[in-house]
Each structure stands twice: as C-alpha cells, then as structure tokens.
Design an enzyme around this catalytic site. Structure first.
Site, PDB file in Angstrom:
ATOM      1  N   TYR A   1       0.831  -1.184  -0.017  1.00  0.00           N
ATOM      2  CA  TYR A   1      -0.147   0.189  -0.012  1.00  0.00           C
ATOM      3  C   TYR A   1       0.804   1.265   0.059  1.00  0.00           C
ATOM      4  O   TYR A   1       1.894   1.321   0.728  1.00  0.00           O
ATOM      5  CB  TYR A   1      -0.843   0.055   1.234  1.00  0.00           C
TER       6      TYR A   1
ATOM      7  N   HIS B   1      -6.884   0.458  -1.492  1.00  0.00           N
ATOM      8  CA  HIS B   1      -6.514  -0.589  -2.452  1.00  0.00           C
ATOM      9  C   HIS B   1      -4.926  -0.886  -2.577  1.00  0.00           C
ATOM     10  O   HIS B   1      -4.296   0.247  -2.386  1.00  0.00           O
ATOM     11  CB  HIS B   1      -6.973  -0.168  -3.869  1.00  0.00           C
TER      12      HIS B   1
ATOM     13  N   LYS C   1      -3.463  -4.533  -9.807  1.00  0.00           N
ATOM     14  CA  LYS C   1      -2.283  -4.185  -9.226  1.00  0.00           C
ATOM     15  C   LYS C   1      -1.225  -4.376 -10.168  1.00  0.00           C
ATOM     16  O   LYS C   1      -1.360  -5.236 -11.155  1.00  0.00           O
ATOM     17  CB  LYS C   1      -2.110  -5.036  -8.063  1.00  0.00           C
TER      18      LYS C   1
END
Lengths: 352, 352
Positions: free
Chosen positions: A288, A299, A330
């Site tokens: 993160y 997210h 991601k």
C-alpha cells in the site's frame, strides 16, 4: 521476384529494393542487393511475394521452412512473432534482441524504432541475468523492452518489462518511550500489552490483532521494528531476549528466504510504503502507498516478490503472477537484490 | 469456574459441564469432569469464562498461552482457526484432522458434524499424501473436507477439497482415410496440408493455424492424434517417421514432465473434454466441455494441473492458482496420477 538462399540469408537483386524494401521495409539494402533474414524470407514466401531458389531449384514453403528451422534456433517461435507483428501493421527489423519494432506510422529511415522485442518459449526457463541484458540493451538506447512469449500452442503474450522506482507516503512510526516487549512463539511474535499493540497497529499498520488486547507480528515486521529500536523480542524457550542476529537465525530456520524477504521489506518501509503479506496472491507482499485505519482501507497498488539476482523465471509461473496481479488491478513487481540496494522490475501484459 | 492444567488437558469440575458444555459445547464430559483441550481452555480464558490453575496458582493469558505453545505443535495456528470458527458461530470439537465443525443450528449430541478442518501454516509445504489422508478420513464418514491455511500475518483462508469426476460432450474426431502427414520441427509439430489442417482444427479443436493452410499441433495433441491412428509424424532431422515411443522420448527431452501431462491430456480427451494449453493461467490446461468453432467460443470451465502422487504443495503457489482460477470463473483441479487412472482433486476457496 526471386531470392537466392546463401547460408542463413536470402539475397535478392536490385529490383527487390524497390518492390520489397521501399514499399514494405523488408530486409536491408546492401549496395545493389537486398539482404533478407530467413524469417523475412519465409514470411514473403508465405505472402507469395518472393520465390526462394537454392542450387537452381525453387523451394516450396514446407521445404524452406523445414530447412530454415534446422539453420536457426527457435526459428518457428521467431517466425510466429514476426508474422504477428507484421500482421498488426508494424514494420520490424532484426536486432540484437531478436526484433526492433517501429511505432505505428513510423518506418526505418524515417523514425527511430520504439521497442526491442525479445522472443522466448514458454517452456524454456528465463534467467534473470538474460532478462537484464536485454532490458539494459533497450534502456541504453531508450527503447521499450517487450518480452514476447510463445506458448506450446503458439499463442503469443506480450509483456512490457521496465525498472521502476517505488515510493509511498506512510509516516514512520515513532517510539513512545520504553521498548515494547514481545515474545517469539513458534513462528510468530506476540505483543501482549494492549496500548503498545494499538500503537503499532493503528499508527503503523503493523501486525494483526490476536484479539482486542494482543497483536501478532510477522517475522519481517518483527525484525524491522527491532532494527528500528521499537520492540524487544523474548524467546519462549530460553526466557532471554534475542538480538537482531539471533532473531535472524531463528527466522531463517522458519522461513529459508527470510533475509531476502526482509531486505525487500525494509527497503519498502524505508520508502514510505506499507508491505503486508501477499500470501493470498502467492507473492511475498501486497503493498500500500499509505494506510490509515480510521478511514477506508485503501487498495494495494503492487504485488511484490523478492528474488535473487540469479533467479530463473519459470515462464508459466511468471505468467500466472502477472495475470493474477492485473486481474486485481495491481502491478506485479519483482524486487531484486542489487548489491546494497533493491531494484524493482515491473512486468505487465500489453497489447501490441 | 476453575480448570486445572494436567499435562496437555485442562480439567474442570462437574459444574463446568453445565456452564460450559451444555451452553456452549466446550470440552467433553468424562464422568463428573469436563475435559478441555489447551485450545479450548485458552479461548475460554480469553473469554474470561475460565481460570486456569497450575500447582495452586492461577495463570495469566500470556503465561498459559506461552506454556501451551510449548506443549502443542502449531498451537497458535490452531488457536487462531478455532477462535475464528467459534466467532463465526460454529460449534467445534477436536478431531483426527484438527477439528470437527457442526453445521449452523447443529451441535454435538444433536447433529453429526458437517466438516473436518485441517489446519496448515502457509509456510509449511503440504505433501499430497498428507492431504489425501485427511481427504479420505473425511470422505469415509461423508464429511466435507476443509483446509484452513494461516498466513504469516495470521490471516485465514478456507478451502474446500474434494475429489470430482469430469466429463465433457465433445465427439471424438474420426479418420478421413489416409494418415495425416505432419513434421516435428524443434518443439512443435506442423501439419502442411490445408484440408487435413481444417479437419483437425474445426472438427476436434486441435492445434492452432500457422496461417490459412497449415496447422501447428502441441506435443500432447500430436501424441494423442498419433496414438489414435490419425496422424504420422516425420522428423525433420532423419527424414524418417517417428513411432509413439520415439516421439515420447523426443517430447520428454523438450518438456521434462511430458508423460505426466500427456496422461492427463489423454484422460481428459477420452472423457469428451477439450484441453488446451493453460499457459496464460500458469497451469497445464484450460479445459472446455465442448467446442464448436462455428458458434461462439465457449468459456473454459476448468484449469487443470497434472501432478505426481507424491507432489508437495507450496501453499503460496496453490493459493495463487486457486485465486486466479476463481477470478476468471473457473474451477482449479489437480490431475493426480493414480495407478492406471487419473484422480481429479478440486480445491476452491470457501467462506465459512
């Protein structure tokens, strides 16, 4: 138009420069001759733009293709990629890393190439040093590096490979006075005191609450907090305290790649990022930029796997990692130990 | 309520049967005594429903937890799972595979248990024979088998494990007369004739077109079509034809686990399914129930990976495989060689 097969090249007369090079940028003019690679020649043969002659005889596609695949390693793989790129409308020239590809609307003599394409078979393990050689070759001349992987059914996947810097916005946690006491039990560390547990968890997003009072820390979190002088770790076996070296020895016995993981973990934390376990994604970390437990859980931006500099990629494994990362929005990054620092390599699928 | 720590059990007097067993199904009544496991006792201590005495002294949570983790391997892992299940409202009892869990609304003495839960640490490789032992124990008494995996940060993931049968609706392809001629070039096989290429591709969804005339077959497809007497494979090196054994030797040199993959491939095809490469998903196969190229390409239902019976699961790798399969709405199956047949093991994430 006729070309002659001479060793591993096909040579065509002057007229070919006009018909093949000037209109389609096939081959390279050498004086009055156009020189074509085996791959270019096979493609032109398939397109019925060229006949290929050997010892006064014209070769059929099957015959030429079979001969070419004996002369050049991975001929079919490279042919498949070349054909695909051509059919997507790109001009392609040979290069140190298989192919140079020109941007749409560009061509040799007008614009520089945009990408270096490096062709690999799914089946053949790819050593990281080889990948770095190609990546550096591309980087040095400011080209995009593209990895083209051909699977067993000749399907193609393109990946962009690049080095990236990572940076987060998480403030470092501060000491609240005394060292926080924790205990190593089997393979995890427990903080017993409720207010210390809260401080570590709420202010730094370390650990996971065992219940409303106690906090469990992972091995890398524990080592980092110990290194930063915030916690002391007792051993349940000896009733004494561990120093960082002693802790590393125990942690490495639990988790053989502890030290590599820890170096990446510490580098990420030092860069203001918040790494947490990536177990559910099959990687070392999900990462993160910043976490505030008072707001909504953000997210995580990256999945990061720590690998040694001499790592060998199994391409099905790499493919799965990248695909999974992308499916959960991601980026997949590999953290590579590079002397005293960490290099981050971003591998992502692209459409050509 | 007070319990006495005696070896690795905590024993409480008759009153506990009323207060702990009859109301919450903690422990097991043994005559006038309630016997609790260390895990049950730690949970009751945390819930302040029980004090634990040793040598006339009451132990605090930290002290009891530390002692218990010395006495029982993976105590913390199992405690975490037990606590989670309890807090989700399930009644839990110890069992040969860690825990028996009762269905919602059920409890010991009223209903049979529904699931066997088997606790593993993410870090500890899981041998397939161990998994089968647990699976068979559950199967024999018609229980659901649940794998509870605890990651390094003590997060929990539950998986249901079951053996499944697979069956498709793809008709077998028929011969159109002569053997179809194909050539092995490096690591793939090419069919040169246009009408044979179309037959194999359109009627059986074999291979991938190299262009509008020629078809490329993967090694497993080639071996299967050869075994079924549909194609003959020439070698580009010797100009002769290969028999199935010769082809297997070459294929195994290209792909070390060729034979294992081939056995799963042949079993799936024989079951009317259509396996194609799962490279993009990091598995051996993606599998369709039926494919008709005249209609819309269907969704593949399974990702299947062929593994030997003594395979050792690395849990982060398994976790990634299952997560990726589920994220693309497929089931993750492992094809295990089991003497002359193949057993399919389905592993999927579940919410408890």
């Amino acid at each position: 138009m006729i070309g002659r097969l001479v060793k591993d090249r096909v040579l065509a007369a002057k007229q070919a420069i006009n018909e093949l090079y000037n209109t389609g940028y096939y081959g390279r003019p050498k004086g009055d001759t156009l020189e074509l690679t085996l791959i270019e020649a096979a493609y032109l043969l398939y397109k019925k733009k060229l006949d290929i002659e050997l010892n006064g005889r014209i070769l059929g596609f099957e015959e030429f293709f079979t001969e070419a695949s004996k002369m050049q390693q991975y001929f079919e793989l490279k042919y498949i990629v070349y054909k695909d790129l051509r059919e997507r409308g790109f001009y392609v020239q040979p290069s140190v890393t298989d192919f140079r590809v020109y941007p749409r609307g560009g061509h040799p003599g007008k614009t520089p190439a945009r990408s270096f394409v490096y062709v690999r078979s799914e089946r053949i393990p790819m050593p990281l040093p080889d990948l770095f050689t190609s990546l550096n070759a591309a980087d040095n001349v400011h080209k995009q590096m593209v990895l083209a992987i051909v699977d067993e059914e000749s399907d193609l996947t393109y990946y962009e490979v690049k080095k990236v810097n990572v940076k987060g916005a998480m403030p470092a946690i501060s000491s609240q006075g005394d060292l926080i006491r924790a205990t190593l039990l089997e393979d995890r560390v427990i903080v017993w005191d409720a207010s210390s547990s809260q401080h570590l968890h709420l202010d730094g997003f370390y650990g996971k609450p065992l219940d409303d009072e106690r906090l469990q820390l992972s091995l890398v979190e524990s080592a980092y907090l110990m290194q930063r002088g915030l916690i002391s770790i007792g051993s349940s076996d000896t009733a004494g305290f561990l120093d960082i070296d002693g802790f590393s020895v125990v942690a490495s016995s639990i988790e053989p790649d502890f030290l590599r993981k820890y170096k990446a973990y510490a580098n990420l934390r030092d860069s203001g990022l918040v790494p947490k376990t990536g177990f559910k994604f099959g990687t070392h970390f999900r990462v993160y930029s910043q976490v505030s437990l008072t707001g909504k859980m953000p997210h995580s931006e990256y999945l990061i796997h720590a690998i040694p500099w001499d790592h060998v990629f199994m391409l099905p494994v790499m493919s799965r990692a990248v695909r999974l990362a992308n499916s959960v929005r991601k980026r997949m990054l590999y953290a590579v130990e590079d002397r005293d620092t960490i290099a981050y390599v971003d591998i992502g699928r692209i459409k050509m």
